[in-house]
Design a protein around this motif. Structure first.
Motif, PDB file in Angstrom:
ATOM      1  N   ILE A  56      36.369  47.946  39.173  1.00 47.65           N
ATOM      2  CA  ILE A  56      34.922  48.128  39.284  1.00 47.65           C
ATOM      3  C   ILE A  56      34.624  49.608  39.055  1.00 47.65           C
ATOM      4  O   ILE A  56      35.265  50.476  39.660  1.00 47.65           O
ATOM      5  CB  ILE A  56      34.400  47.690  40.669  1.00 47.65           C
ATOM      6  CG1 ILE A  56      34.451  46.165  40.791  1.00 47.65           C
ATOM      7  CG2 ILE A  56      32.981  48.188  40.909  1.00 47.65           C
ATOM      8  CD1 ILE A  56      33.881  45.639  42.094  1.00 47.65           C
ATOM      9  N   ASP A  57      33.687  49.922  38.202  1.00 46.91           N
ATOM     10  CA  ASP A  57      33.339  51.314  37.936  1.00 46.91           C
ATOM     11  C   ASP A  57      32.681  51.950  39.160  1.00 46.91           C
ATOM     12  O   ASP A  57      32.031  51.269  39.963  1.00 46.91           O
ATOM     13  CB  ASP A  57      32.390  51.417  36.745  1.00 46.91           C
ATOM     14  CG  ASP A  57      33.101  51.158  35.421  1.00 46.91           C
ATOM     15  OD1 ASP A  57      34.347  51.057  35.430  1.00 46.91           O
ATOM     16  OD2 ASP A  57      32.412  51.063  34.385  1.00 46.91           O
ATOM     17  N   GLY A  58      32.828  53.267  39.258  1.00 42.87           N
ATOM     18  CA  GLY A  58      32.264  53.995  40.388  1.00 42.87           C
ATOM     19  C   GLY A  58      30.827  54.427  40.204  1.00 42.87           C
ATOM     20  O   GLY A  58      30.289  55.167  41.040  1.00 42.87           O
ATOM     21  N   ASP A  59      30.168  53.968  39.128  1.00 41.93           N
ATOM     22  CA  ASP A  59      28.809  54.421  38.845  1.00 41.93           C
ATOM     23  C   ASP A  59      27.728  53.434  39.273  1.00 41.93           C
ATOM     24  O   ASP A  59      26.544  53.648  39.024  1.00 41.93           O
ATOM     25  CB  ASP A  59      28.653  54.727  37.353  1.00 41.93           C
ATOM     26  CG  ASP A  59      28.950  53.529  36.456  1.00 41.93           C
ATOM     27  OD1 ASP A  59      29.099  52.407  36.983  1.00 41.93           O
ATOM     28  OD2 ASP A  59      29.050  53.716  35.224  1.00 41.93           O
ATOM     29  N   GLY A  60      28.128  52.339  39.923  1.00 36.73           N
ATOM     30  CA  GLY A  60      27.145  51.382  40.413  1.00 36.73           C
ATOM     31  C   GLY A  60      26.704  50.341  39.421  1.00 36.73           C
ATOM     32  O   GLY A  60      25.836  49.515  39.733  1.00 36.73           O
ATOM     33  N   GLN A  61      27.300  50.288  38.229  1.00 37.68           N
ATOM     34  CA  GLN A  61      26.872  49.328  37.210  1.00 37.68           C
ATOM     35  C   GLN A  61      27.348  47.909  37.502  1.00 37.68           C
ATOM     36  O   GLN A  61      26.710  46.945  37.102  1.00 37.68           O
ATOM     37  CB  GLN A  61      27.379  49.759  35.834  1.00 37.68           C
ATOM     38  CG  GLN A  61      26.649  50.949  35.243  1.00 37.68           C
ATOM     39  CD  GLN A  61      27.047  51.191  33.797  1.00 37.68           C
ATOM     40  OE1 GLN A  61      28.214  51.411  33.477  1.00 37.68           O
ATOM     41  NE2 GLN A  61      26.077  51.142  32.907  1.00 37.68           N
ATOM     42  N   HIS A  62      28.478  47.783  38.172  1.00 39.00           N
ATOM     43  CA  HIS A  62      29.079  46.469  38.381  1.00 39.00           C
ATOM     44  C   HIS A  62      28.674  45.896  39.735  1.00 39.00           C
ATOM     45  O   HIS A  62      28.807  46.561  40.756  1.00 39.00           O
ATOM     46  CB  HIS A  62      30.602  46.571  38.272  1.00 39.00           C
ATOM     47  CG  HIS A  62      31.066  47.039  36.940  1.00 39.00           C
ATOM     48  ND1 HIS A  62      32.266  47.691  36.740  1.00 39.00           N
ATOM     49  CD2 HIS A  62      30.477  46.969  35.722  1.00 39.00           C
ATOM     50  CE1 HIS A  62      32.401  47.991  35.464  1.00 39.00           C
ATOM     51  NE2 HIS A  62      31.324  47.555  34.829  1.00 39.00           N
ATOM     52  N   ASP A  63      28.205  44.674  39.717  1.00 43.17           N
ATOM     53  CA  ASP A  63      27.659  44.026  40.906  1.00 43.17           C
ATOM     54  C   ASP A  63      28.766  43.258  41.633  1.00 43.17           C
ATOM     55  O   ASP A  63      29.326  42.294  41.091  1.00 43.17           O
ATOM     56  CB  ASP A  63      26.532  43.082  40.487  1.00 43.17           C
ATOM     57  CG  ASP A  63      25.735  42.554  41.674  1.00 43.17           C
ATOM     58  OD1 ASP A  63      26.225  42.654  42.820  1.00 43.17           O
ATOM     59  OD2 ASP A  63      24.628  42.034  41.447  1.00 43.17           O
ATOM     60  N   ILE A  64      29.072  43.671  42.853  1.00 44.37           N
ATOM     61  CA  ILE A  64      30.124  43.034  43.647  1.00 44.37           C
ATOM     62  C   ILE A  64      29.809  41.575  43.945  1.00 44.37           C
ATOM     63  O   ILE A  64      30.716  40.784  44.269  1.00 44.37           O
ATOM     64  CB  ILE A  64      30.345  43.827  44.957  1.00 44.37           C
ATOM     65  CG1 ILE A  64      31.615  43.345  45.688  1.00 44.37           C
ATOM     66  CG2 ILE A  64      29.124  43.725  45.850  1.00 44.37           C
ATOM     67  CD1 ILE A  64      32.884  43.603  44.941  1.00 44.37           C
ATOM     68  N   ALA A  65      28.552  41.178  43.795  1.00 36.85           N
ATOM     69  CA  ALA A  65      28.162  39.789  44.068  1.00 36.85           C
ATOM     70  C   ALA A  65      28.866  38.804  43.142  1.00 36.85           C
ATOM     71  O   ALA A  65      28.969  37.610  43.455  1.00 36.85           O
ATOM     72  CB  ALA A  65      26.650  39.631  43.935  1.00 36.85           C
ATOM     73  N   TYR A  66      29.367  39.289  41.996  1.00 30.67           N
ATOM     74  CA  TYR A  66      30.054  38.418  41.038  1.00 30.67           C
ATOM     75  C   TYR A  66      31.564  38.387  41.260  1.00 30.67           C
ATOM     76  O   TYR A  66      32.295  37.810  40.451  1.00 30.67           O
ATOM     77  CB  TYR A  66      29.757  38.869  39.606  1.00 30.67           C
ATOM     78  CG  TYR A  66      28.335  38.607  39.182  1.00 30.67           C
ATOM     79  CD1 TYR A  66      27.948  37.364  38.685  1.00 30.67           C
ATOM     80  CD2 TYR A  66      27.365  39.597  39.302  1.00 30.67           C
ATOM     81  CE1 TYR A  66      26.630  37.121  38.313  1.00 30.67           C
ATOM     82  CE2 TYR A  66      26.052  39.364  38.939  1.00 30.67           C
ATOM     83  CZ  TYR A  66      25.687  38.121  38.440  1.00 30.67           C
ATOM     84  OH  TYR A  66      24.390  37.877  38.079  1.00 30.67           O
ATOM     85  N   LEU A  67      32.034  38.971  42.347  1.00 29.56           N
ATOM     86  CA  LEU A  67      33.474  39.042  42.582  1.00 29.56           C
ATOM     87  C   LEU A  67      34.126  37.663  42.585  1.00 29.56           C
ATOM     88  O   LEU A  67      35.164  37.449  41.951  1.00 29.56           O
ATOM     89  CB  LEU A  67      33.753  39.747  43.912  1.00 29.56           C
ATOM     90  CG  LEU A  67      35.234  39.845  44.317  1.00 29.56           C
ATOM     91  CD1 LEU A  67      36.011  40.690  43.318  1.00 29.56           C
ATOM     92  CD2 LEU A  67      35.367  40.421  45.722  1.00 29.56           C
ATOM     93  N   GLU A  68      33.535  36.712  43.305  1.00 31.22           N
ATOM     94  CA  GLU A  68      34.140  35.383  43.392  1.00 31.22           C
ATOM     95  C   GLU A  68      34.237  34.721  42.019  1.00 31.22           C
ATOM     96  O   GLU A  68      35.199  34.000  41.742  1.00 31.22           O
ATOM     97  CB  GLU A  68      33.338  34.496  44.347  1.00 31.22           C
ATOM     98  CG  GLU A  68      33.594  34.773  45.819  1.00 31.22           C
ATOM     99  CD  GLU A  68      32.955  36.068  46.303  1.00 31.22           C
ATOM    100  OE1 GLU A  68      32.076  36.627  45.600  1.00 31.22           O
ATOM    101  OE2 GLU A  68      33.328  36.537  47.394  1.00 31.22           O
ATOM    102  N   GLU A  69      33.231  34.956  41.147  1.00 29.82           N
ATOM    103  CA  GLU A  69      33.282  34.386  39.800  1.00 29.82           C
ATOM    104  C   GLU A  69      34.471  34.929  39.009  1.00 29.82           C
ATOM    105  O   GLU A  69      35.102  34.198  38.239  1.00 29.82           O
ATOM    106  CB  GLU A  69      31.977  34.680  39.042  1.00 29.82           C
ATOM    107  CG  GLU A  69      30.830  33.761  39.392  1.00 29.82           C
ATOM    108  CD  GLU A  69      30.089  34.190  40.655  1.00 29.82           C
ATOM    109  OE1 GLU A  69      30.611  35.049  41.407  1.00 29.82           O
ATOM    110  OE2 GLU A  69      28.989  33.664  40.891  1.00 29.82           O
TER     111      GLU A  69
END
Length: 249
Positions: A98-111
């Motif tokens: 996961i990038d450190g700039d906030g672009q990636h949404d952790i809500a999609y982790l399970e997917e």
């Protein structure tokens, strides 16, 4: 799901003092929610501070985040590989970037995790372009991405839509492979080729991404030109070297 599975979220960070606190807050909130509903796995995170010159390291220390401090700037590839080395040594079953700039949404982790847990895939990429929702990046980067996508399909036979996505997850097999063999700078497209060459099953799942929340990207226009040339040559060399190795075998 197997409750013994250990997941490590690798967060490469270079001068992300404006973003890193929000990124970790979202991860820990999601972590707590996942444990509350007994999602069937548990995970840790690791910030890899890539020789930042701003206050990223200071924030990690003051907030008591889990971090690895690199003494010099290795670039995104080196920082991510350091995370894979850590995951390998600590016996994690799955690693997520996961990038450190906030672009990636952790809500999609399970997917991202589901195809790995079910055994459908070895490498899973979070793709902006399957449903074309959320932030789609600049026109120049989308154009470059389409060119690299065609090149990867030409050299490997594998069609990947979002070849530059840094939001991806891998199983134990590729934790071990990437801890030893990972591209240095601008690694995402080349890492896909590496996965295919090692006969990995690569899958995309749809995700939404955001624009960078703060700070500036390290990829300038001049670096973008270099990026395209370097990655194109690296993909061709990677494919050629693999063909030579197979011929010798």
């Amino acid at each position: 799901m197997d409750k013994t599975r250990k997941v490590l979220i690798i967060i490469p960070a270079y001068n992300e003092s404006e973003n890193i606190e929000q990124v970790i807050e979202r991860i820990t909130a999601h972590q707590s929610a996942s444990r509350a509903v007994d999602c069937g796995f548990w995970y840790d995170y690791l910030i890899v501070n890539d020789g930042s010159t701003d206050s990223t390291l200071k924030i990690c220390k003051e907030r008591r985040y889990q971090y690895l401090d690199l003494p010099i700037n290795l670039g995104i590839g080196g920082a991510v590989q350091a995370g894979y080395v850590y995951a390998c040594k600590k016996d994690y079953d799955i690693a997520v970037q996961i990038d450190g700039d906030g672009q990636h949404d952790i809500a999609y982790l399970e997917e991202l995790l589901q195809p790995l847990i079910s055994g459908e895939a070895d490498v899973v990429i979070g793709s902006r372009f399957l449903r074309k929702e959320g932030y789609q990046s600049s026109l120049a980067r989308r154009t470059g991405g389409r060119m690299l996508s065609r090149l990867i399909r030409l050299t490997t036979g594998k069609k990947i839509y979002d070849v530059t996505s840094g939001y991806r997850a891998v199983n134990r097999k590729f934790i071990e492979i990437y801890s030893k063999d990972y591209p240095t700078d601008f690694p995402e497209p080349e890492a896909i080729v590496t996965a295919v060459m090692y006969r990995g099953r690569v899958m995309e799942v749809p995700v939404q991404m955001k624009a960078r929340e703060g700070g500036r990207s390290s990829i300038t226009f001049r670096k973008s030109i270099y990026y395209m040339i370097k990655v194109t040559l690296a993909i061709l060399v990677c494919r050629l070297s693999y063909g030579i190795r197979r011929a010798k075998d």
